[in-house]
Enzyme design. Structure first.
Site, short mmCIF file in Angstrom:
data_model
loop_
_atom_site.label_atom_id
_atom_site.label_comp_id
_atom_site.label_asym_id
_atom_site.label_seq_id
_atom_site.Cartn_x
_atom_site.Cartn_y
_atom_site.Cartn_z
N CYS A 129 -4.12 -5.01 8.45
CA CYS A 129 -5.22 -4.34 7.77
C CYS A 129 -6.30 -5.35 7.37
O CYS A 129 -7.45 -4.98 7.17
CB CYS A 129 -4.72 -3.56 6.57
SG CYS A 129 -3.94 -4.57 5.29
N GLN B 116 -7.39 -3.12 -3.84
CA GLN B 116 -8.15 -1.98 -3.31
C GLN B 116 -7.27 -0.78 -2.99
O GLN B 116 -7.72 0.36 -2.96
CB GLN B 116 -8.92 -2.44 -2.05
CG GLN B 116 -9.51 -1.36 -1.18
CD GLN B 116 -8.69 -1.17 0.09
OE1 GLN B 116 -7.63 -1.77 0.28
NE2 GLN B 116 -9.21 -0.33 0.98
N ASP C 260 5.01 -4.22 6.81
CA ASP C 260 3.77 -4.35 7.58
C ASP C 260 3.96 -5.05 8.92
O ASP C 260 2.98 -5.52 9.51
CB ASP C 260 2.71 -5.09 6.76
CG ASP C 260 3.17 -6.50 6.35
OD1 ASP C 260 4.29 -6.90 6.72
OD2 ASP C 260 2.40 -7.18 5.65
N GLY D 264 0.80 -1.21 0.00
CA GLY D 264 0.00 0.00 0.00
C GLY D 264 0.83 1.26 0.00
O GLY D 264 0.54 2.21 -0.73
#
Length: 251
Positions: free
Chosen positions: A188, A71, A129, A40
């Site tokens: 997430c 997304q 992450d 992301g």
């Protein structure tokens, strides 16, 4: 190194900035930016650094593209599902700007291999992450004296800071987060994340990588930028150097 007529045209909007100019664009063309995590945060950073004409992007990611990534991880398309993220991102860079060379490492960065993987970088962007990876990257960057741009996102919020803890008055990453990689972490996948939030933080990370290559404006090292999309608020906090920090402390 000189810029060709085609490059002068391509990077004209940088070159006309007095803070960058032709010399600054040449510095960008000579630079090697290493990005940990092509997700992301990494996606917009890869896009903007490639568009800026960074000479080499080194991408480190051991994951495969999943449908749920699309997304927010805009460097990928539906056809990339199942492909190694580093390989798919490298292909996207080639489509966007053939000036940019890409080195890809389809492996997880750890305390054992971090020094070798980041060798030769002029600046690092960490968009990983998990906390253990961030500590490994931060320690390797500190040891090699490579500026570290660290960006993170939550559901509707983000944080960004630039670390050069080897300098006498500036903190390192451990001054901010401490020393415990065994803390509880929420992904997430569990909590969700607003896709555009990763775009904001990844774009800011790319901006700070460029600032590290061609200094302009106010030096952000020693500050923490906090972005809150729910309250429409940006805040900047001072990060003091911790004299007792195990990474950079003097005591």
């Amino acid at each position: 190194m000189t810029l060709s007529d085609t490059q002068l045209d391509r990077y004209a909007r940088h070159i006309v900035l007095k803070e960058i100019g032709g010399a600054g664009q040449i510095a960008i063309r000579r630079a090697n930016v290493t990005i940990i995590g092509a997700g992301g945060i990494g996606s917009p950073a890869i896009h903007y650094l490639a568009a800026a004409g960074v000479g080499r992007l080194t991408l480190i990611d051991d994951d495969l593209v999943d449908r749920s990534n699309l997304q927010r991880q805009t460097v990928f398309v539906t056809a990339d599902i199942g492909t190694a993220k580093a390989r798919a991102a490298a292909a996207a860079v080639e489509r966007l700007n053939p000036d940019v060379a890409v080195t890809q490492h389809q492996q997880r960065i750890t305390t054992d291999n971090a020094a070798a993987l980041i060798a030769g970088a002029d600046v690092l962007i960490d968009g990983s992450d998990n906390f253990a990876t961030r500590l490994a990257v931060a320690d390797a960057a500190h040891a090699a004296r490579i500026p570290l741009v660290s960006a993170a996102v939550g559901q509707f919020d983000g944080q960004l800071a630039v670390f050069r803890g080897w300098e006498p008055t500036l903190p390192c990453y451990r001054c901010l987060v401490g020393n415990d990689p065994a803390r509880d972490e929420a992904s997430c996948a569990d909590q969700g994340v607003l896709g555009a939030m990763t775009g904001i933080m990844g774009s800011l990370a790319a901006l700070e990588a460029l600032r590290a290559i061609v200094p302009f404006g106010t030096d952000p090292a020693g500050q923490l930028l906090m972005v809150d999309a729910l309250d429409f608020r940006f805040r900047t906090l001072s990060l003091p150097k911790d004299p007792g920090c195990p990474g950079c402390g003097t005591q």
